[in-house]
Design a protein around this motif. Structure first.
Motif, PDB file in Angstrom:
ATOM      1  N   TYR A 395      66.767 -42.218 -31.260  1.00 25.33           N
ATOM      2  CA  TYR A 395      68.012 -41.521 -30.933  1.00 25.33           C
ATOM      3  C   TYR A 395      69.198 -42.466 -31.085  1.00 25.33           C
ATOM      4  N   GLU A 396      70.337 -41.912 -31.435  1.00 25.24           N
ATOM      5  CA  GLU A 396      71.533 -42.735 -31.625  1.00 25.24           C
ATOM      6  C   GLU A 396      72.124 -43.192 -30.304  1.00 25.24           C
ATOM      7  N   VAL A 397      72.005 -42.351 -29.275  1.00 30.93           N
ATOM      8  CA  VAL A 397      72.538 -42.693 -27.952  1.00 30.93           C
ATOM      9  C   VAL A 397      71.402 -42.564 -26.939  1.00 30.93           C
ATOM     10  N   ALA A 398      71.216 -43.604 -26.125  1.00 29.66           N
ATOM     11  CA  ALA A 398      70.174 -43.600 -25.101  1.00 29.66           C
ATOM     12  C   ALA A 398      70.807 -43.831 -23.741  1.00 29.66           C
ATOM     13  N   VAL A 399      70.394 -43.029 -22.760  1.00 31.50           N
ATOM     14  CA  VAL A 399      70.855 -43.182 -21.377  1.00 31.50           C
ATOM     15  C   VAL A 399      69.650 -43.601 -20.541  1.00 31.50           C
ATOM     16  N   LEU A 400      69.710 -44.787 -19.962  1.00 32.72           N
ATOM     17  CA  LEU A 400      68.627 -45.339 -19.165  1.00 32.72           C
ATOM     18  C   LEU A 400      69.045 -45.368 -17.708  1.00 32.72           C
ATOM     19  N   VAL A 401      68.298 -44.675 -16.853  1.00 37.41           N
ATOM     20  CA  VAL A 401      68.615 -44.604 -15.422  1.00 37.41           C
ATOM     21  C   VAL A 401      67.389 -45.063 -14.647  1.00 37.41           C
ATOM     22  N   GLY A 402      67.541 -46.139 -13.871  1.00 37.98           N
ATOM     23  CA  GLY A 402      66.433 -46.672 -13.092  1.00 37.98           C
ATOM     24  C   GLY A 402      66.843 -46.925 -11.655  1.00 37.98           C
ATOM     25  N   ALA A 403      65.857 -46.884 -10.755  1.00 35.74           N
ATOM     26  CA  ALA A 403      66.098 -47.164  -9.339  1.00 35.74           C
ATOM     27  C   ALA A 403      65.082 -48.168  -8.863  1.00 35.74           C
ATOM     28  N   GLY A 404      65.552 -49.297  -8.341  1.00 28.67           N
ATOM     29  CA  GLY A 404      64.669 -50.325  -7.817  1.00 28.67           C
ATOM     30  C   GLY A 404      63.736 -50.864  -8.882  1.00 28.67           C
ATOM     31  N   ILE A 405      62.443 -50.979  -8.523  1.00 32.87           N
ATOM     32  CA  ILE A 405      61.451 -51.505  -9.445  1.00 32.87           C
ATOM     33  C   ILE A 405      61.175 -50.525 -10.577  1.00 32.87           C
ATOM     34  N   GLY A 406      61.692 -49.292 -10.456  1.00 32.47           N
ATOM     35  CA  GLY A 406      61.546 -48.301 -11.514  1.00 32.47           C
ATOM     36  C   GLY A 406      62.301 -48.643 -12.774  1.00 32.47           C
ATOM     37  N   PHE A 410      62.768 -50.154 -18.769  1.00 28.86           N
ATOM     38  CA  PHE A 410      64.014 -50.462 -19.468  1.00 28.86           C
ATOM     39  C   PHE A 410      64.142 -51.953 -19.752  1.00 28.86           C
ATOM     40  N   ALA A 411      63.439 -52.774 -18.964  1.00 34.10           N
ATOM     41  CA  ALA A 411      63.402 -54.200 -19.281  1.00 34.10           C
ATOM     42  C   ALA A 411      62.760 -54.406 -20.642  1.00 34.10           C
ATOM     43  N   SER A 412      61.680 -53.685 -20.897  1.00 34.54           N
ATOM     44  CA  SER A 412      61.023 -53.774 -22.195  1.00 34.54           C
ATOM     45  C   SER A 412      61.937 -53.291 -23.314  1.00 34.54           C
ATOM     46  N   ILE A 413      62.655 -52.211 -23.074  1.00 31.94           N
ATOM     47  CA  ILE A 413      63.554 -51.647 -24.089  1.00 31.94           C
ATOM     48  C   ILE A 413      64.695 -52.612 -24.393  1.00 31.94           C
ATOM     49  N   LEU A 414      65.325 -53.157 -23.364  1.00 34.26           N
ATOM     50  CA  LEU A 414      66.466 -54.045 -23.569  1.00 34.26           C
ATOM     51  C   LEU A 414      66.046 -55.367 -24.206  1.00 34.26           C
ATOM     52  N   TYR A 434      73.576 -46.579 -22.611  1.00 33.63           N
ATOM     53  CA  TYR A 434      74.156 -46.532 -21.269  1.00 33.63           C
ATOM     54  C   TYR A 434      73.033 -46.836 -20.282  1.00 33.63           C
ATOM     55  N   PHE A 435      73.229 -47.880 -19.490  1.00 29.10           N
ATOM     56  CA  PHE A 435      72.185 -48.328 -18.580  1.00 29.10           C
ATOM     57  C   PHE A 435      72.714 -48.304 -17.145  1.00 29.10           C
ATOM     58  N   TYR A 436      72.043 -47.536 -16.290  1.00 24.99           N
ATOM     59  CA  TYR A 436      72.417 -47.430 -14.871  1.00 24.99           C
ATOM     60  C   TYR A 436      71.226 -47.897 -14.034  1.00 24.99           C
ATOM     61  N   TRP A 437      71.512 -48.810 -13.113  1.00 25.25           N
ATOM     62  CA  TRP A 437      70.454 -49.340 -12.246  1.00 25.25           C
ATOM     63  C   TRP A 437      70.930 -49.297 -10.805  1.00 25.25           C
ATOM     64  N   ILE A 438      70.168 -48.619  -9.967  1.00 27.25           N
ATOM     65  CA  ILE A 438      70.497 -48.456  -8.551  1.00 27.25           C
ATOM     66  C   ILE A 438      69.453 -49.197  -7.727  1.00 27.25           C
ATOM     67  N   CYS A 439      69.904 -50.096  -6.854  1.00 22.94           N
ATOM     68  CA  CYS A 439      68.985 -50.888  -6.025  1.00 22.94           C
ATOM     69  C   CYS A 439      69.387 -50.822  -4.564  1.00 22.94           C
ATOM     70  N   ARG A 440      68.409 -51.035  -3.713  1.00 23.69           N
ATOM     71  CA  ARG A 440      68.650 -50.996  -2.275  1.00 23.69           C
ATOM     72  C   ARG A 440      69.152 -52.332  -1.749  1.00 23.69           C
ATOM     73  N   GLY A 466      80.668 -52.878 -27.258  1.00 23.71           N
ATOM     74  CA  GLY A 466      80.464 -51.557 -26.674  1.00 23.71           C
ATOM     75  C   GLY A 466      79.070 -51.000 -26.855  1.00 23.71           C
ATOM     76  N   PHE A 467      78.161 -51.764 -27.506  1.00 24.77           N
ATOM     77  CA  PHE A 467      76.817 -51.233 -27.742  1.00 24.77           C
ATOM     78  C   PHE A 467      76.067 -51.007 -26.436  1.00 24.77           C
ATOM     79  N   LEU A 468      76.129 -51.976 -25.528  1.00 24.17           N
ATOM     80  CA  LEU A 468      75.424 -51.886 -24.256  1.00 24.17           C
ATOM     81  C   LEU A 468      76.436 -51.715 -23.136  1.00 24.17           C
ATOM     82  N   ASN A 469      76.381 -50.584 -22.475  1.00 22.90           N
ATOM     83  CA  ASN A 469      77.287 -50.264 -21.378  1.00 22.90           C
ATOM     84  C   ASN A 469      76.440 -50.108 -20.127  1.00 22.90           C
ATOM     85  N   TYR A 470      76.488 -51.110 -19.240  1.00 23.62           N
ATOM     86  CA  TYR A 470      75.616 -51.041 -18.073  1.00 23.62           C
ATOM     87  C   TYR A 470      76.405 -51.047 -16.776  1.00 23.62           C
TER      88      TYR A 470
END
Length: 510
Positions: A395-406, A410-414, A434-440, A466-470
């Motif tokens: 895909y031309e545009v990928a949106v990666l959303v992770g929470a905590g150890i989840g 995306f570590a493998s992808i990046l 687009y990479f979003y990471w939510i942690c406690r 602008g390729f990686l927007n996190y």
């Protein structure tokens, strides 16, 4: 709405076909046992509950045939990764294998309930007709001899008037296997609830292997032939619609109607489950062979927030981004296998996983690796197995959303993105991530910080800022780490309580 139809039309169609087949099989079997002349006399004792029991049994066979297929992970990985005819649309459906596995399990529970309730009525009617002395057709049919040596041909499985339903249930093959299968099914379903899986994974893991007793019981459930029908020869000698009226004269030599002969149905369940069981056995043999191959642990890293990183090597191991493996540590448990997403890139000469303490098994594993003067525990690995993340570069545009150890897939992808830019891979279709990471906790970000920093520097060198927007977000608060300057906070966020906000602690590319 349009996007939903485009993305999920195949799933909806597949579920509609599956539900339609269940309805068709139930109705077809119900009408067969409700209308067929072969079961005319059986219906005189049992009524319509005969058809309900047999229709639900057919649906049970159908869904029991399907229940093992979604958990044949090697087969699914083969279909996803190596079959040229497996289109992207079909690969998406393979990612819902566990969802379909659960739906099939719910359908099995529904038809099990129908089957049990119908047979409770059946055995009650068997018992009452056997005890009846009113000379009715049902009582005459129930009194037919069980002694095959004397030429008897029985219809009612309850042989004597004082025989209880409970005795028949626990002494007949059909009754005993039915009880065993029901208990196994109840334990498997109740232990598979989300709360138990997350809090007591061992309970879920062990009780789910009761499926072996369920499958074995299903295979021999019909051997006893409790549900019986009139033989073809007997029907030809005297049609039940005509001879049922003269049941009091069956023993008279002058009557053209003879005492009907009955036979049990041959078992059919094994025919439905034989192929899936063989396939599953082959799957388990393959996975056992892979798990026995030697794994060499090359590096052990303890990250903050009790996250353990293991870097390993294994002969012939090949992976794609986002895939996962099953890990076993014999020194902790010989039978427990836990899934972990691979955090390494396919371009690296090792594969790695990150393990966070989230239960007894993971805590014991981390504790074993923390002991400095003890030998490194032996690890067994099964896999890798495919996931939806394998298609991310299509895909031309990928949106990666992770929470905590989840965030691990995306570590493998990046990492793979970094290597692809290093090698100037011109086949890369992806133009923006687009990479979003939510942690406690703030400490969760530390083990991923170096990768993000190196990626950002690489993007700057190549002129692709602008390729990686996190965006990294914090739901907890650690004043000690914040005050030490370990993380960059937006000024407007200082002074807010963690319960009142979702704090953006670091952003790039915006």
């Amino acid at each position: 709405m349009g996007n939903c139809v485009v993305n999920h039309w195949f799933s909806v169609l597949f579920l509609a076909v599956w539900l339609g087949l269940n309805v068709f099989l139930f109705v077809d079997a119900f009408l067969k046992y409700e209308k067929a002349d072969r079961y005319y006399y059986t219906r005189k004792i049992l009524g319509s509950t005969l058809a309900c029991a047999r229709a639900s049994a057919l649906c049970l066979n159908f869904n029991s045939m399907l229940i093992l297929l979604p958990v044949c992970r090697s087969l699914l990985s083969f279909l996803r990764g190596t079959c040229s005819f497996c289109s992207r649309t079909l690969r998406k459906q393979l990612d819902h294998n566990l969802t379909f596995h659960k739906l099939v399990a719910y359908m099995i529970c529904l038809h099990t309930a129908i089957h049990i309730i119908a047979h409770l009525f059946n055995f009650d009617r068997y018992s009452r007709s056997r005890q009846a002395t009113d000379g009715s057709l049902a009582s005459i049919l129930s009194s037919l001899s069980h002694d095959e040596k004397k030429g008897g041909s029985w219809l009612n499985p309850i042989q004597f008037r004082n025989t209880t339903v409970e005795y028949v249930t626990f002494t007949s093959i059909a009754g005993l296997t039915g009880v065993i299968m029901t208990i196994a099914l109840i334990l498997m379903v109740t232990s598979a609830t989300e709360f138990i899986r997350r809090s007591y994974f061992e309970v879920f893991w062990y009780t789910h292997h009761l499926f072996i007793f369920y499958v074995l019981g299903l295979g021999i459930h019909g051997i006893g032939g409790i549900v019986r029908g009139q033989t073809e020869e007997s029907i030809n000698e005297g049609h039940p619609h005509q001879c049922a009226e003269y049941f009091e004269m069956w023993d008279d030599h002058d009557c053209h109607c003879r005492r009907p002969e009955f036979e049990g149905q041959p078992p059919e369940s094994w025919k439905w489950i034989l192929a899936p069981v063989i396939l599953y056995i082959c799957e388990r043999i393959l996975r056992f062979y892979r798990s026995q191959q030697k794994v060499v642990i090359t590096k052990v890293v303890m990250h903050p927030s009790k996250v353990l990183e293991l870097q390993m090597n294994k002969r012939g191991f090949s992976m794609e981004v986002g895939q996962y493996i099953f890990v076993n540590c014999p020194s902790i448990s010989l039978l427990e296998w836990h899934p972990f997403t691979l955090t390494s890139a396919p371009e690296e000469d090792f594969f790695s996983i990150h393990i966070r303490a989230a239960g007894d098994w993971t805590e014991n594993l981390i504790r074993a690796f923390e002991q400095q003067y003890s030998p490194i525990p032996r690890i067994e690995v099964d896999g890798p197995f495919g996931t939806a993340s394998e298609d991310v570069f299509q895909y031309e545009v990928a949106v990666l959303v992770g929470a905590g150890i989840g965030v691990t897939p995306f570590a493998s992808i990046l990492k793979s993105i970094w290597y692809k830019f290093q090698c100037a891979d011109h086949n890369l279709k992806t133009k923006k991530i687009y990479f979003y990471w939510i942690c406690r906790e703030t400490g969760d970000f530390s083990w991923f910080n170096d990768l993000l920093t190196s990626l950002e520097q690489e993007m700057e060198k190549l002129g692709k800022v602008g390729f990686l927007n996190y965006h990294l977000f914090l739901t907890g608060w650690d004043s000690n780490i914040v005050c030490s300057g370990s993380f960059l906070m937006w000024p407007s966020d200082f002074g807010k309580e963690p319960a009142q906000m979702l704090s953006p602690i670091f952003q790039s590319g915006s």
